[in-house]
Scaffold this motif. Structure first.
Motif, PDB file in Angstrom:
ATOM      1  N   VAL A 239       0.836  -1.207   0.000  1.00  0.00           N
ATOM      2  CA  VAL A 239       0.000   0.000   0.000  1.00  0.00           C
ATOM      3  C   VAL A 239       0.868   1.254   0.000  1.00  0.00           C
ATOM      4  N   THR A 240       2.007   1.181   0.662  1.00  0.00           N
ATOM      5  CA  THR A 240       2.903   2.337   0.692  1.00  0.00           C
ATOM      6  C   THR A 240       3.588   2.547  -0.652  1.00  0.00           C
ATOM      7  N   PHE A 241       4.024   1.440  -1.283  1.00  0.00           N
ATOM      8  CA  PHE A 241       4.757   1.568  -2.530  1.00  0.00           C
ATOM      9  C   PHE A 241       3.868   1.908  -3.721  1.00  0.00           C
ATOM     10  N   LEU A 242       2.610   1.448  -3.711  1.00  0.00           N
ATOM     11  CA  LEU A 242       1.759   1.581  -4.891  1.00  0.00           C
ATOM     12  C   LEU A 242       1.612   3.029  -5.356  1.00  0.00           C
ATOM     13  N   PRO A 243       1.207   3.955  -4.500  1.00  0.00           N
ATOM     14  CA  PRO A 243       1.078   5.344  -4.982  1.00  0.00           C
ATOM     15  C   PRO A 243       2.388   5.895  -5.523  1.00  0.00           C
ATOM     16  N   ARG A 244       3.502   5.547  -4.884  1.00  0.00           N
ATOM     17  CA  ARG A 244       4.793   6.050  -5.351  1.00  0.00           C
ATOM     18  C   ARG A 244       5.148   5.447  -6.719  1.00  0.00           C
ATOM     19  N   LEU A 245       4.850   4.164  -6.884  1.00  0.00           N
ATOM     20  CA  LEU A 245       5.127   3.535  -8.166  1.00  0.00           C
ATOM     21  C   LEU A 245       4.258   4.124  -9.271  1.00  0.00           C
ATOM     22  N   LEU A 246       2.984   4.376  -8.942  1.00  0.00           N
ATOM     23  CA  LEU A 246       2.114   5.001  -9.935  1.00  0.00           C
ATOM     24  C   LEU A 246       2.598   6.407 -10.270  1.00  0.00           C
ATOM     25  N   GLY A 247       3.127   7.086  -9.261  1.00  0.00           N
ATOM     26  CA  GLY A 247       3.643   8.419  -9.513  1.00  0.00           C
ATOM     27  C   GLY A 247       4.823   8.419 -10.453  1.00  0.00           C
ATOM     28  N   LYS A 248       5.687   7.389 -10.371  1.00  0.00           N
ATOM     29  CA  LYS A 248       6.868   7.346 -11.227  1.00  0.00           C
ATOM     30  C   LYS A 248       6.575   6.728 -12.583  1.00  0.00           C
ATOM     31  N   PHE A 249       5.782   5.652 -12.600  1.00  0.00           N
ATOM     32  CA  PHE A 249       5.573   4.918 -13.850  1.00  0.00           C
ATOM     33  C   PHE A 249       4.200   5.131 -14.461  1.00  0.00           C
ATOM     34  N   GLY A 250       3.363   5.956 -13.832  1.00  0.00           N
ATOM     35  CA  GLY A 250       1.994   6.111 -14.310  1.00  0.00           C
ATOM     36  C   GLY A 250       1.871   6.747 -15.669  1.00  0.00           C
ATOM     37  N   ALA A 251       2.847   7.499 -16.099  1.00  0.00           N
ATOM     38  CA  ALA A 251       2.750   8.169 -17.393  1.00  0.00           C
ATOM     39  C   ALA A 251       2.928   7.198 -18.558  1.00  0.00           C
ATOM     40  N   ASN A 252       3.624   6.092 -18.341  1.00  0.00           N
ATOM     41  CA  ASN A 252       3.842   5.099 -19.395  1.00  0.00           C
ATOM     42  C   ASN A 252       2.737   4.054 -19.326  1.00  0.00           C
ATOM     43  N   PRO A 253       1.939   3.889 -20.383  1.00  0.00           N
ATOM     44  CA  PRO A 253       0.799   2.953 -20.315  1.00  0.00           C
ATOM     45  C   PRO A 253       1.216   1.519 -19.965  1.00  0.00           C
ATOM     46  N   GLU A 254       2.283   1.005 -20.564  1.00  0.00           N
ATOM     47  CA  GLU A 254       2.688  -0.373 -20.309  1.00  0.00           C
ATOM     48  C   GLU A 254       3.096  -0.552 -18.848  1.00  0.00           C
TER      49      GLU A 254
ATOM     50  N   LYS B  54      -6.100   0.462 -23.486  1.00  0.00           N
ATOM     51  CA  LYS B  54      -7.102  -0.526 -23.068  1.00  0.00           C
ATOM     52  C   LYS B  54      -6.610  -1.357 -21.898  1.00  0.00           C
ATOM     53  N   ASN B  55      -5.339  -1.748 -21.903  1.00  0.00           N
ATOM     54  CA  ASN B  55      -4.806  -2.563 -20.813  1.00  0.00           C
ATOM     55  C   ASN B  55      -4.825  -1.808 -19.489  1.00  0.00           C
ATOM     56  N   VAL B  56      -4.494  -0.512 -19.527  1.00  0.00           N
ATOM     57  CA  VAL B  56      -4.519   0.281 -18.302  1.00  0.00           C
ATOM     58  C   VAL B  56      -5.935   0.368 -17.759  1.00  0.00           C
ATOM     59  N   LEU B  57      -6.908   0.587 -18.644  1.00  0.00           N
ATOM     60  CA  LEU B  57      -8.297   0.682 -18.200  1.00  0.00           C
ATOM     61  C   LEU B  57      -8.770  -0.630 -17.592  1.00  0.00           C
ATOM     62  N   GLU B  58      -8.392  -1.757 -18.215  1.00  0.00           N
ATOM     63  CA  GLU B  58      -8.811  -3.053 -17.673  1.00  0.00           C
ATOM     64  C   GLU B  58      -8.200  -3.304 -16.302  1.00  0.00           C
ATOM     65  N   GLU B  59      -6.945  -2.968 -16.126  1.00  0.00           N
ATOM     66  CA  GLU B  59      -6.308  -3.176 -14.826  1.00  0.00           C
ATOM     67  C   GLU B  59      -6.913  -2.255 -13.764  1.00  0.00           C
ATOM     68  N   ALA B  60      -7.223  -1.024 -14.130  1.00  0.00           N
ATOM     69  CA  ALA B  60      -7.845  -0.104 -13.176  1.00  0.00           C
ATOM     70  C   ALA B  60      -9.221  -0.607 -12.755  1.00  0.00           C
ATOM     71  N   ILE B  61      -9.994  -1.080 -13.712  1.00  0.00           N
ATOM     72  CA  ILE B  61     -11.325  -1.618 -13.401  1.00  0.00           C
ATOM     73  C   ILE B  61     -11.193  -2.846 -12.503  1.00  0.00           C
ATOM     74  N   SER B  62     -10.215  -3.734 -12.813  1.00  0.00           N
ATOM     75  CA  SER B  62     -10.018  -4.927 -11.981  1.00  0.00           C
ATOM     76  C   SER B  62      -9.629  -4.544 -10.559  1.00  0.00           C
ATOM     77  N   ALA B  63      -8.805  -3.502 -10.413  1.00  0.00           N
ATOM     78  CA  ALA B  63      -8.414  -3.044  -9.075  1.00  0.00           C
ATOM     79  C   ALA B  63      -9.616  -2.529  -8.299  1.00  0.00           C
ATOM     80  N   LEU B  64     -10.492  -1.779  -8.963  1.00  0.00           N
ATOM     81  CA  LEU B  64     -11.705  -1.272  -8.279  1.00  0.00           C
ATOM     82  C   LEU B  64     -12.641  -2.416  -7.910  1.00  0.00           C
ATOM     83  N   LEU B  65     -12.760  -3.381  -8.809  1.00  0.00           N
ATOM     84  CA  LEU B  65     -13.623  -4.529  -8.517  1.00  0.00           C
ATOM     85  C   LEU B  65     -13.088  -5.313  -7.331  1.00  0.00           C
TER      86      LEU B  65
END
Length: 1520
Positions: free
Chosen positions: A1043-1058, A1099-1110
């Motif tokens: 939980v601590t690393f996730l926001p930081r990782l999204l902050g660094k790698f979130g701009a790249n879709p893959e 599309k892959n980013v959207l699917e992963e985001a939806i799966s995370a919310l689910l």
């Protein structure tokens, strides 16, 4: 090698021959190339050989042949072999073929006179005179034969007397066969494998000509398999007119091209020449060369029926196979020729002797079948190497001559050897002058016995079961995994031998297996009995061996006293045993009541030899062992499997016992030598004692020489032939035995000349044999101190084959063993870098067991890379200077672990690139988008996690490494001083792809961490234990880290879709149970996920985001916050869509993005509110509309627009609306099930949506992906509403739900049918399948053609052609997947009655889709298996009994949710098992793809009758 009739090169068939050559058979030795006239001139000058002129001779595929004219004008020939085919340099062929030819010509020169046995000066047949042979350059210098082959002269020389030449050639080849029964050629096994090629291809050619291909399989099994074990005499190996050179004056024919020479059955030479002579007679002038040749051969050799049959079979096989590959005549004539030869094979199988006499080969079988000469073999039933040959005919003890009885009906239950022709006879003929007269009375008795057997055989004749061909030797081609071919019937019970119930109390068999005494005691008592009466003791031992084979027949003391007659006696016993039709024998019998034990059998002979050794009898009574060998070894060549297998096991046990004896002798020699040396060093030397020691040493060395001789004799007479036996059990036994000999007696067997046999067995087609071979190698390489010196040369020779097994073998367990073996080889430093990389790439393998096995191997590779990087930085001292004191708990500062993470990323990156370049990623490309199979990077990351401690124990350190910015700019001062820390950071720098690979590893680590957390919370066995508390704490710490690393990782790698998609996947594995409920990370994490969803278009980013919310919704603590976040996303996405559509110049990509996000949101939440809510009025639009109306309007607006963005808008909008209707159906079902009140059943704007979607379908090309997607959406929507057909409320009423169940419009159905037909034709064309001629009925326009298939193909090299074939196969599989998906949805719609249910064309759709049910492969057939529903048990029972059903097939309504095909089950192939048609209803039912229903639930709606049974059983199953 083959040449076509016109003399030009034809290599099509020969190329395939190379796949039949076993690795190691043809060593490739590089030499100076001599491929041109200039290179030969240089060679001759270096050799100081004068010449006048050099001319390269045309013809020939393999070698470079030159005519050399010397200074005096004399012509000679020089023939050179390169390590490849002359006409195809990319095909490797060992140069040892030239050694074989030179050795054969030198050997035969002293045996055969140049003129053969011809008496006419005008027709002389001879072999070339060899002047010299240079083995280093592989050059033969031989005599010049002439300008023209006999084949060319047949049609080009007007007055040639081909009948005379046929006669003289027959005399010559008969002399060759008679004169070389004991001639030794050396190892020419590769020629045998090539010779087997046409037998292996016979079935495919018969199938090509629509003839019974199973006959080809049976011929290959029965006769082709004999090539590896026959050893009667020398055979030319390529005996045809193209290898016979006619001299300039036309008086001499020279038999050339001896590189295929081998030992075998002379019938193959006769059969090949007969076939080629028949082709000349039939198509090149009819000069009748064949019949004089056959008559002349019979004049010189008294042939038997078996030999004649072999000639007929070989000739017919040659005529079927070779003209189909090498052009002789036009196709129609070739087919007629094949059918004529096919008839000959049928006559042989049915024993139609009259038909054979009337055939083109009839000259050879022109005798009366009742008086047909029987097998009079000059070396019958003997060991192929060491056993002496008996007389030409067998004799009774009375001295009267007895012919061997003929088995007119072979026993179908006897192994494949018991076909009469499989017996290891060293020759099948005798010279006419040596034939002895027969006793007339005996002849009459024998003839009467034969007629009796023949009549019985005919009465019991039955169609032989179809079996897979078995081969004695196999080529380099790997064993491939067979496609599943339905279920199989159990085989018939075999006739067993009651070997325990009739054992006499005092027999040796009872003493060994029933007495309970140790085998040592039994052996000692036998020796005591033998000392009392040698003959009786030996007789008891021989009868014991016979009993172990399952034979009740015995020898007596008279037989023992006549050792010269032992082979004949054994032959009589085998024939009598064979007549009893016993197929089971003690060695393989699995009966629980059996007292036989293989271990006891081997132990007895081991103890017997040990007892004889210790008592001295083994050396003092040499005839004893000679007699044992005389009675046992010949049985190892028996055509009857019980005799051959049992005697081989005993012989192998004898060699093992001798190895132990040799070990004991060496130990005694060593002890005695040390005692002698100690005595010699003493002050008082006792000369008598020293002399005694020396005498003892001399005696032991003599014993050692005897034992060494016996070991080599048994090895040469048994192992050399049995390691390639047709029975895989025997081959496996040989592999195990050789492994034990190497361990027991390394001084003899730990040598390349013995190790190579194990290396050759690596290419065995039987997986059990390969398994046993690898097990022996693991014993060798896994020793504490392996002998690297002895293993080096062997490893270098067979290393490539080991790697090939590890990477490509069809058996997973064998691949695992090969990986373990290569890991051991790597440990001792005998594996090259290319092989290490080849195994390392298996981290991406699809088999989990293989990946698990390669984990230690990959970890070792990482460790090597880590050490290299560390050394480059100055070793441990350099790291300490750069990093200072390290802490494993501080994740945000540089650590030495980072270098290991870098090594992991670098290796994965390299291996992935190599895999993509070699095309090994196509499996993953075939996976549909909805597949749950993990990606190839995920499975590789699992290997990393399992094998590397720094990942599975310290994965937070990996997260810290990824978050750390190692690209910090250096100051000029630091760059100049090369700061150690900056150098460290440079080494740790990652590329974008390497970052993504490590993110995959981190995701796997978090997933497995979550699994550990769940296990820690649910483990009840240690609920209150301290260990559980520690596990829970560790898991909680890991969850908090995630939980601590996730926001930081999204902050660094979130701009790249893959990268963002990979990081979002990590959110699925957060263990929220270990996080405090009041933690602020909840909101932060949800906000970050929502931000990724809104800002990305991938599309892959959207699917992963939806799966995370689910996933978050599943936790009660987060449910409310997550639902609020989802509602917020609905509002923002809807507003964005409304805003984008109201723009003056709408941007299609923005609209498509909003539509895609709406479609994804419908996956996890009910869209009813968002779809039906009408937004408030705005200045921009006075009449606002709902989201549903807006989406329908988008479909109507962009139907005619041709662009990828417009397609994405229409398909995305249709998908979202379809999901909305499915949510509507689910809501109606729930409300009706829970309420007795009226529930309004409405589906707003459904008709408008359907019309708009049909219009879009009609506008798109018929095979367009967007059209297929739209059709799937349309079918899914209507099928979903059909599930309301049987839904009622608590009062039993439906409240008008029937109105929602409607049929697809005629326009829509017509569009679906046109699409189906187009896709069907494309798939049929792509896969090369033929369809019904009237397949376009009910379709108003012809299907589209596939223009790219009609393009002419350019010529490509082998590698490019392979890549193109792989690409086409990939495209075919993708097309088949799309076709089957569409067909499956159509089947569901038919069952739901929303297609083809009413109107004047009712039933047309069903009839059309079933038309080609059996034409398009098993996948399509299995999809259609559900269209009629399952049959009742009664119907199934009638079908299984072969009773035709009198009623039409029953049809069962099956809801969409129930029609879910299960994957086919794979079953092991076994012999003598009847197969059920794959995809047949009985097959589906056995695999539990169909279930039986009660008869009262089965309805009959007048369905069409079942389609005819499928005859297309040769298709592969996609996905098995």
């Amino acid at each position: 090698m083959r040449k076509n009739p016109e003399g030009s090169t034809e290599i099509k068939a020969d190329a395939n021959i190379l796949t039949d050559i076993e690795e190691g058979d043809l060593p490739i030795i590089m030499s100076v190339p001599i491929t041109t006239e200039g290179e030969l001139a240089s060679y001759l000058k270096n050799k100081s050989i004068a010449f006048k002129n050099i001319t390269m001779l045309s013809g020939g595929n393999a070698n470079f042949t030159f005519a050399v004219e010397d200074l005096e004008g004399n012509m000679t020939v020089m023939k050179h072999a390169e390590a490849y085919l002359k006409v195809q340099p990319s095909w490797h062929l060992g140069t040892s073929r030239m050694d074989s030819e030179a050795r054969a010509l030198e050997t035969l020169a002293s045996i055969l006179p140049h003129s053969g046995i011809s008496q006419e000066g005008d027709h002389v047949v001879r072999i070339p005179t060899i002047y010299s042979y240079d083995p280093d350059a592989h050059v033969i210098h031989e005599s010049y034969a002439g300008p023209l082959t006999l084949k060319a002269a047949y049609s080009e020389v007007p007055n040639i007397n081909v009948q005379a030449w046929g006669t003289e050639i027959a005399y010559w080849v008969a002399n060759l066969h008679l004169s070389t029964t004991s001639t030794i050629l050396g190892d020419v096994s590769w020629a045998t494998n090539i010779y087997r090629h046409m037998y292996n291809g016979l079935a495919s050619v018969l199938e090509k000509y629509s003839l019974d291909h199973e006959l080809g399989t049976r011929v290959n099994e029965k006769y082709g398999s004999l090539l590896a074990i026959e050893d009667q005499n020398v055979c030319h190996g390529d005996f045809w007119c193209g290898n016979m050179i006619l001299s300039q004056d036309g008086k001499v024919v020279t038999i050339g091209d001896w590189e295929m020479v081998r030992r075998g059955n002379g019938a193959t030479d006769v059969g090949q020449f007969s076939a080629e002579a028949y082709l000349l007679d039939r198509f090149r002038g009819g000069k009748d060369m064949l019949n004089p040749f056959l008559r002349a051969y019979k004049e010189k050799i008294n042939i038997d029926r078996e030999f004649a049959v072999r000639v007929a079979v070989h000739c017919a096989t040659h005529l079927i196979y070779w003209p189909s590959s090498v052009h002789w005549v036009e196709k129609d004539e070739t087919i007629k020729l094949a059918k004529d030869a096919y008839d000959v094979l049928v006559m042989v199988e049915t024993q139609d002797w009259q038909g054979l006499r009337n055939s083109f080969i009839g000259e050879f079988v022109s005798y009366n079948p009742e008086k047909f000469p029987q097998a009079s073999n000059i070396m019958a039933s003997t060991s192929p190497t060491s056993s002496p040959a008996p007389d030409a005919v067998s004799r009774r003890r009375s001295g009267r001559v007895v012919n061997k009885p003929v088995l007119y009906q072979e026993d179908p239950d006897v192994s494949t050897h018991t076909n009469g022709s499989s017996k290891r006879k060293r020759a099948q003929y005798v010279h006419q002058d040596d034939e002895e007269p027969e006793d007339s009375q005996d002849s009459e008795e024998d003839s009467e016995d034969e007629r009796s057997k023949k009549s019985k055989g005919k009465a019991k004749a039955r169609k032989p079961a179809s079996k897979k061909p078995k081969t004695a030797r196999v080529g380099m081609k790997l064993a491939m995994r067979p496609a599943v071919n339905g279920s199989r019937q159990p085989s018939r019970a075999k006739k067993s031998h009651p070997h325990t119930s009739e054992i006499e109390d005092g027999s040796l068999y009872a003493k060994v297996f029933l007495s309970g005494d140790s085998t040592t005691e039994v052996a000692q008592r036998w020796l005591e009995d033998y000392d009392k009466d040698n003959t009786t003791g030996l007789c008891e031992l021989v009868n014991f061996v016979l009993k172990c084979t399952g034979c009740d027949l015995k020898v007596d003391n008279h037989d023992i006293d006549d050792p010269d007659n032992a082979p004949n006696k054994l032959t009589d016993l085998q024939e009598e045993y064979q007549s009893q039709n016993i197929t089971d024998y003690p060695l393989i019998q699995k009966s629980k009541g059996s007292s036989f034990s293989r271990r006891q059998l081997e132990s007895f002979f081991h103890d017997l030899i040990d007892t004889l050794h210790k008592s001295g009898t083994l050396y003092n009574d040499l005839p004893l062992y000679a007699n044992i060998e005389n009675w046992i070894v010949p049985l190892t060549s028996s055509p009857i499997r019980p005799f051959r297998h049992t005697s081989t096991v005993i012989t192998l046990a004898l060699i093992s016992a001798f190895c132990e004896v040799m070990k004991d002798i060496d130990r005694n020699i060593g002890m005695t030598t040390r005692a002698k040396q100690q005595e010699e060093k003493g002050k008082k030397k006792a000369k008598d004692k020293i002399a005694s020691y020396q005498a003892k040493i001399t005696e032991l060395e003599g014993h050692k020489e005897e034992v060494d001789k016996w070991i080599h004799e048994l090895f040469d007479s048994t192992f050399v032939h049995k390691y390639r036996d047709i029975d895989p059990r025997i081959r496996a036994d040989c592999a195990v035995a050789l492994g034990s000999w190497i361990e027991i007696c390394p001084d003899i067997f730990f040598d390349g000349q013995f190790l190579r046999y194990l290396g050759w067995l690596l290419s065995d087609q039987n997986h059990t044999v390969r398994h046993q071979v690898l097990a022996q190698f693991l014993r060798l390489y896994n020793k504490d101190d392996p002998d690297v010196g002895r293993l080096r040369a062997f490893t270098q020779r067979f290393r490539d084959r080991m790697v090939e097994i590890a990477t490509r073998d069809s058996e997973v367990n064998i691949r695992v063993m090969a990986v373990d073996l290569l890991d051991s080889i790597r440990t001792i430093g005998l594996l090259e870098a290319e092989h290490i990389d080849a195994i390392g790439r298996l981290v991406f393998d699809v088999e989990a067991k293989v990946r698990k096995a390669v984990a230690p191997f990959f970890a070792a590779n990482v460790e090597d890379a880590f050490e290299n990087i560390t050394e480059a930085l100055g070793g441990a001292e350099g790291l300490e200077e750069a990093l200072g004191e390290e802490s494993v708990d501080d994740y945000d500062v540089p650590h030495s672990f980072w270098l290991k993470y870098k090594s992991i990323a670098q290796l994965l990156d390299e291996y992935d690139a190599e895999d993509e370049e070699s095309g090994n990623v196509q499996y993953w490309n075939l996976l549909p988008s909805w597949s749950s199979v993990p990606s190839r990077y995920t499975i590789a990351a699992e290997v990393v996690y399992e094998g590397i401690e720094e990942v599975n124990e310290r994965w937070p350190m990996l997260a810290g490494y990824l978050l750390y910015d190692v690209t910090t700019k250096q100051s000029a001062k630091k760059r100049k001083s090369q700061d150690p820390l900056e150098l460290f950071k440079q080494r740790c720098n990652l590329t974008d792809k390497q970052e993504r690979l490590l993110l995959e590893v981190l995701v796997v680590a978090t997933r497995l961490c979550q699994a550990a957390s769940i296990e820690a919370h649910t483990d009840k066995r240690s609920k209150n234990s301290k260990a559980r508390a520690e596990e829970v704490e560790k898991a909680g710490e890991g969850a908090r880290n995630v939980v601590t690393f996730l926001p930081r990782l999204l902050g660094k790698f979130g701009a790249n879709p893959e990268s963002a998609a990979i990081v979002l996947r990590m959110a699925r594995y957060v263990s929220y149970n270990d996080i405090p409920e009041d933690s602020v990370e909840y909101e932060t994490l949800l906000d970050d996920i929502g931000k990724q969803f809104l800002t990305h278009h991938d599309k892959n980013v959207l699917e992963e985001a939806i799966s995370a919310l689910l996933y978050a919704c599943k936790h009660e603590e987060l449910e409310e916050a997550t639902l609020s976040k989802i509602q917020d996303l609905w509002e923002k996405v809807s507003a964005n869509l409304h805003q984008s559509t109201r723009a003056k110049a709408p941007q299609l990509n923005m609209i498509a993005d909003s539509v895609l996000k709406i479609s994804k949101l419908t996956d996890i939440s009910d869209p009813t509110g968002a779809f039906l809510r009408v937004p408030s009025k705005t200045k921009a639009r006075e009449d606002p509309i709902s989201l549903l109306e807006l989406l329908i309007g988008l479909i109507e607006t962009y139907t005619m627009t041709e662009s990828s963005e417009a397609e994405a808008i229409v398909v995305g909008a249709a998908m979202a609306i379809s999901k909305f209707y499915m949510w509507t159906v689910t809501s109606i079902q729930s409300k009706l099930a829970e309420s007795s009140d009226e529930v309004p059943a409405t589906a707003p704007h459904r008709q408008q949506f359907s019309s708009a979607l049909v219009s879009f379908i009609e506008e798109r090309p018929k095979a367009d992906k967007a059209r297929l997607a739209a059709i799937s959406i349309l079918l899914d929507t209507y099928t979903a509403f059909a599930t309301l057909r049987k839904v009622h409320n608590t009062n039993g009423t439906t409240n008008g739900t029937e109105e929602l169940i409607t049929e697809i419009s005629p326009e829509g159905q017509n569009a679906i049918l046109r699409t189906f037909v187009t896709l069907e034709n494309k798939f049929a064309k792509k896969s090369g399948k033929s369809l019904e001629d009237d397949m376009n009925e009910a379709v108003d326009e012809a299907p589209e053609s596939d223009s790219e298939e009609d393009d002419e193909e350019e010529e490509l090299d082998t590698e490019e052609q392979t890549q193109r074939d792989q690409q086409r196969n990939h495209e075919k599989l993708l097309l088949e997947r799309a076709f089957c998906e569409l067909s499956g949805k159509i089947v569901l719609a038919l069952l739901a009655r929303v297609l083809d249910a009413s109107g004047s064309n009712k039933g047309v759709f069903r009839k059309r889709i079933l038309k080609n049910k059996t034409k398009l492969g098993p996948n399509f057939k299995e999809v259609l298996a559900y269209i009629d529903g399952p049959k009742s048990k009664k119907q199934l029972k009638s079908k299984s009994k072969g009773v035709a059903a009198e009623t039409a097939p029953a049809v069962q309504e099956v809801p969409a949710a129930e029609v879910t095909p299960a994957p086919p089950e794979e079953e092991d192939d076994e012999d003598e098992i009847e197969e059920v048609e794959e995809g047949d209803e009985e097959d589906l039912r056995r695999r539990e793809l169909l279930t039986d229903l009660p008869e009262d639930e089965i309805e009959d709606d007048g369905a069409d009758e079942d389609v005819a049974n499928d005859n297309d059983d040769d298709d592969d199953i996609m996905g098995d």
